[in-house]
Design an enzyme around this catalytic site. Structure first.
Site, PDB file in Angstrom:
ATOM      1  N   GLY A 193      10.443  72.159  62.097  1.00 19.65           N
ATOM      2  CA  GLY A 193      11.488  71.787  61.134  1.00 19.65           C
ATOM      3  C   GLY A 193      12.834  71.777  61.836  1.00 19.65           C
ATOM      4  O   GLY A 193      13.145  72.696  62.579  1.00 19.65           O
ATOM      5  N   ARG A 243       5.876  68.131  63.843  1.00 19.88           N
ATOM      6  CA  ARG A 243       5.047  69.337  63.963  1.00 19.88           C
ATOM      7  C   ARG A 243       3.784  69.019  64.769  1.00 19.88           C
ATOM      8  O   ARG A 243       2.710  69.526  64.492  1.00 19.88           O
ATOM      9  CB  ARG A 243       4.701  69.876  62.581  1.00 19.88           C
ATOM     10  CG  ARG A 243       5.930  70.320  61.783  1.00 19.88           C
ATOM     11  CD  ARG A 243       5.542  71.150  60.583  1.00 19.88           C
ATOM     12  NE  ARG A 243       6.651  71.329  59.659  1.00 19.88           N
ATOM     13  CZ  ARG A 243       7.589  72.251  59.765  1.00 19.88           C
ATOM     14  NH1 ARG A 243       7.565  73.094  60.763  1.00 19.88           N
ATOM     15  NH2 ARG A 243       8.561  72.339  58.865  1.00 19.88           N
ATOM     16  N   ASP A 297       8.339  79.473  66.045  1.00 20.09           N
ATOM     17  CA  ASP A 297       7.152  80.125  66.619  1.00 20.09           C
ATOM     18  C   ASP A 297       6.063  79.135  67.030  1.00 20.09           C
ATOM     19  O   ASP A 297       5.382  79.350  68.037  1.00 20.09           O
ATOM     20  CB  ASP A 297       6.602  81.197  65.671  1.00 20.09           C
ATOM     21  CG  ASP A 297       6.452  80.696  64.251  1.00 20.09           C
ATOM     22  OD1 ASP A 297       6.814  79.530  63.979  1.00 20.09           O
ATOM     23  OD2 ASP A 297       5.957  81.460  63.402  1.00 20.09           O
ATOM     24  N   THR A 314      15.511  78.285  64.079  1.00 20.35           N
ATOM     25  CA  THR A 314      14.924  78.151  62.746  1.00 20.35           C
ATOM     26  C   THR A 314      15.919  78.639  61.700  1.00 20.35           C
ATOM     27  O   THR A 314      16.599  79.647  61.916  1.00 20.35           O
ATOM     28  CB  THR A 314      13.608  78.940  62.551  1.00 20.35           C
ATOM     29  OG1 THR A 314      13.299  79.001  61.165  1.00 20.35           O
ATOM     30  CG2 THR A 314      13.668  80.361  63.082  1.00 20.35           C
ATOM     31  N   ASP A 370      14.894  79.946  59.157  1.00 18.49           N
ATOM     32  CA  ASP A 370      14.209  81.085  58.525  1.00 18.49           C
ATOM     33  C   ASP A 370      14.582  82.439  59.150  1.00 18.49           C
ATOM     34  O   ASP A 370      14.317  83.483  58.541  1.00 18.49           O
ATOM     35  CB  ASP A 370      12.686  80.907  58.621  1.00 18.49           C
ATOM     36  CG  ASP A 370      12.198  79.615  57.994  1.00 18.49           C
ATOM     37  OD1 ASP A 370      12.936  79.050  57.163  1.00 18.49           O
ATOM     38  OD2 ASP A 370      11.089  79.167  58.344  1.00 18.49           O
ATOM     39  N   ASP A 389      13.081  84.019  61.414  1.00 20.59           N
ATOM     40  CA  ASP A 389      11.874  84.857  61.402  1.00 20.59           C
ATOM     41  C   ASP A 389      11.240  85.035  62.784  1.00 20.59           C
ATOM     42  O   ASP A 389      10.052  85.296  62.892  1.00 20.59           O
ATOM     43  CB  ASP A 389      10.830  84.262  60.429  1.00 20.59           C
ATOM     44  CG  ASP A 389      10.383  82.871  60.828  1.00 20.59           C
ATOM     45  OD1 ASP A 389      10.980  82.284  61.753  1.00 20.59           O
ATOM     46  OD2 ASP A 389       9.431  82.350  60.209  1.00 20.59           O
ATOM     47  N   ARG A 408      10.064  80.419  54.287  1.00 24.20           N
ATOM     48  CA  ARG A 408       8.647  80.663  54.526  1.00 24.20           C
ATOM     49  C   ARG A 408       8.256  82.099  54.170  1.00 24.20           C
ATOM     50  O   ARG A 408       8.550  82.521  53.080  1.00 24.20           O
ATOM     51  CB  ARG A 408       8.309  80.357  55.976  1.00 24.20           C
ATOM     52  CG  ARG A 408       7.189  79.379  55.992  1.00 24.20           C
ATOM     53  CD  ARG A 408       6.745  78.924  57.326  1.00 24.20           C
ATOM     54  NE  ARG A 408       6.335  77.547  57.177  1.00 24.20           N
ATOM     55  CZ  ARG A 408       6.359  76.641  58.105  1.00 24.20           C
ATOM     56  NH1 ARG A 408       6.788  76.948  59.292  1.00 24.20           N
ATOM     57  NH2 ARG A 408       5.946  75.433  57.859  1.00 24.20           N
ATOM     58  N   GLU A 420      11.005  81.122  48.636  1.00 28.26           N
ATOM     59  CA  GLU A 420       9.795  80.317  48.380  1.00 28.26           C
ATOM     60  C   GLU A 420       8.501  81.086  48.679  1.00 28.26           C
ATOM     61  O   GLU A 420       7.440  80.745  48.170  1.00 28.26           O
ATOM     62  CB  GLU A 420       9.822  79.025  49.203  1.00 28.26           C
ATOM     63  CG  GLU A 420       9.798  79.267  50.720  1.00 28.26           C
ATOM     64  CD  GLU A 420       9.831  77.992  51.555  1.00 28.26           C
ATOM     65  OE1 GLU A 420       9.873  76.887  50.988  1.00 28.26           O
ATOM     66  OE2 GLU A 420       9.826  78.122  52.798  1.00 28.26           O
TER      67      GLU A 420
HETATM   68  O1  F6P Z   1      10.540  76.606  58.924  1.00 25.45           O
HETATM   69  C1  F6P Z   1      11.615  75.918  58.374  1.00 25.45           C
HETATM   70  C2  F6P Z   1      11.285  75.404  56.998  1.00 25.45           C
HETATM   71  O2  F6P Z   1      12.439  74.765  56.495  1.00 25.45           O
HETATM   72  C3  F6P Z   1      10.757  76.445  56.018  1.00 25.45           C
HETATM   73  O3  F6P Z   1      11.775  77.249  55.473  1.00 25.45           O
HETATM   74  C4  F6P Z   1      10.059  75.566  55.019  1.00 25.45           C
HETATM   75  O4  F6P Z   1       9.035  76.249  54.336  1.00 25.45           O
HETATM   76  C5  F6P Z   1       9.485  74.465  55.869  1.00 25.45           C
HETATM   77  O5  F6P Z   1      10.253  74.442  57.067  1.00 25.45           O
HETATM   78  C6  F6P Z   1       9.518  73.106  55.235  1.00 25.45           C
HETATM   79  O6  F6P Z   1       8.909  72.205  56.084  1.00 25.45           O
HETATM   80  P1  F6P Z   1       8.944  70.615  55.924  1.00 25.45           P
HETATM   81  O7  F6P Z   1      10.270  70.150  56.446  1.00 25.45           O
HETATM   82  O8  F6P Z   1       7.816  70.167  56.765  1.00 25.45           O
HETATM   83  O9  F6P Z   1       8.790  70.312  54.468  1.00 25.45           O
END
Ligand code: F6P
Length: 343
Positions: A10, A71, A103, A126, A128, A130, A172, A223
């Site tokens: 992401g 990804r 990660d 990120t 996140d 995390d 996440r 979420e």
């Molecule tokens: O890891 C970053 C993130 O934005 C998370 O917070 C979220 O769950 C996910 O990516 C969303 O992914 P996508 O952009 O594939 O919908």
């Protein structure tokens, strides 16, 4: 020295600042840089963009990534993708690879170094926050500021209508964004993945607030927050190339229950990808620039299998192995501080 750069997973604000800094550091020492487009796909399919100081000069203020992201996981189709990736690395004449990612992306960089001795260096990113080994990742501060601004806007309409406003954030399986933004907006309640949802307590707090004269309420929900007797709420059954489900929807479930159990009109806003969009905050630009310069140094010193990280106020070198060993969930001392206001 010829250095390849890629951004995977992401996107997040600050990626371009890293790219700019790596290019500057490597060029200063007489090296050249090439971008690999759309994450690991760029190396598997040889999709490239020449990078130089002129091209990267003005990109610090731009969100997203000029290299594109995906990804793609080359270990998902190892028979075809790994040989292609290694052959392209050679054909492009690369001496090193800087992988900028979370990660998943860093996990691939780690395996490529460990299993094939590919000269990789990682930069953690990120929204996140995390990732183990780094106190903070760039992108996180911007995301928290975006949530804060959005809730400041929601507050006025929520108060006018005497409603409860539930705001679902990303993050996440880690509650960093929800907890930090929840504190910043003085949320009446915050729900994070690390603490099972205690619906009776949440309802109690909202009712007590009403009784004491506050005629509206703000609830921030990560979420990844879970009810004690149920699993995580997901948007679709399928998962991505790294096995992750798409999270989302818990905010609506919580809003529904609040309305049913209190009778207060309740709405839910899912902030979604807004949290990853737009220009990076000044803090993220500075952190990303420092990461990029340090990663450039590691490459020039041929310190492969490593990554950069923030420890306190210092940029340090650590290993990719340590960086991807585990998820860094929310430090509960922050949540306990936030919970002092859940009364
Ligand atoms: O890891 C970053 C993130 O934005 C998370 O917070 C979220 O769950 C996910 O990516 C969303 O992914 P996508 O952009 O594939 O919908």
């Amino acid at each position: 020295m010829k250095v390849g750069l890629l951004t995977g997973g992401g996107d997040c604000p600050g990626l371009n600042a890293v790219i700019r800094a790596v290019v500057q550091r490597v060029t200063n020492e007489g090296g050249t840089c090439i971008g690999l487009l759309e994450g690991w796909r760029g190396l598997v399919q040889k999709l490239t963009l020449d990078l130089d100081i002129k091209l990267t000069d003005g990109i610090i203020a731009k969100g997203g990534t000029i290299l594109g992201s995906s990804r793609t996981n080359p270990f998902k189709n190892p028979e075809s993708d790994l040989p292609a990736l290694r052959a392209n690395f050679k054909e492009l004449g690369l001496d090193a690879l800087v992988a900028i990612g979370g990660d998943d992306t860093l996990g691939v960089a780690h395996r490529l170094h460990k299993e094939f001795n590919l000269p990789t260096v990682g930069v953690p990113k990120t929204i996140d926050n995390d990732l183990m080994v780094t106190d903070f990742t760039f992108g996180f501060d911007t995301a928290v500021n975006i949530v804060t601004e959005c809730v400041d806007r929601l507050r006025t309409t929520t108060e006018s209508h005497r409603r409860i406003q539930v705001v679902e954030t990303m993050g996440r399986h880690a509650g960093w964004i929800a907890c930090f933004s929840g504190i910043a907006v003085a949320a009446d309640y915050i729900l994070v993945p690390e603490v099972p949802i205690d619906m009776p307590h949440l309802i109690d707090v909202l009712k007590r607030r009403r009784a004491s004269g506050k005629n509206y309420g703000i609830v921030v929900v990560s979420e990844g927050a879970k009810f004690p007797d149920k699993g995580i709420v997901t948007l679709e059954a399928e998962s991505d190339a790294f096995g992750h489900a798409r999270l989302g929807g818990v905010g609506n479930v919580v809003a529904d229950q609040i309305e049913k159990q209190t009778g207060y009109e309740t709405r839910c806003v899912v902030l979604g990808h807004l949290q990853r969009g737009g220009p990076p905050s000044a803090y993220d630009r500075v952190l990303a620039t420092r990461f990029g310069l340090a990663a450039g140094n590691l490459v020039l010193q041929k310190r492969f299998g490593t990554m950069v990280a923030l420890s306190g106020t210092k940029i340090i070198e650590t290993t990719l192995a340590d960086g991807v060993a585990a998820t860094k969930t929310l430090d509960l001392s922050y949540y306990n501080e936030a919970a002092a206001f859940f009364r």
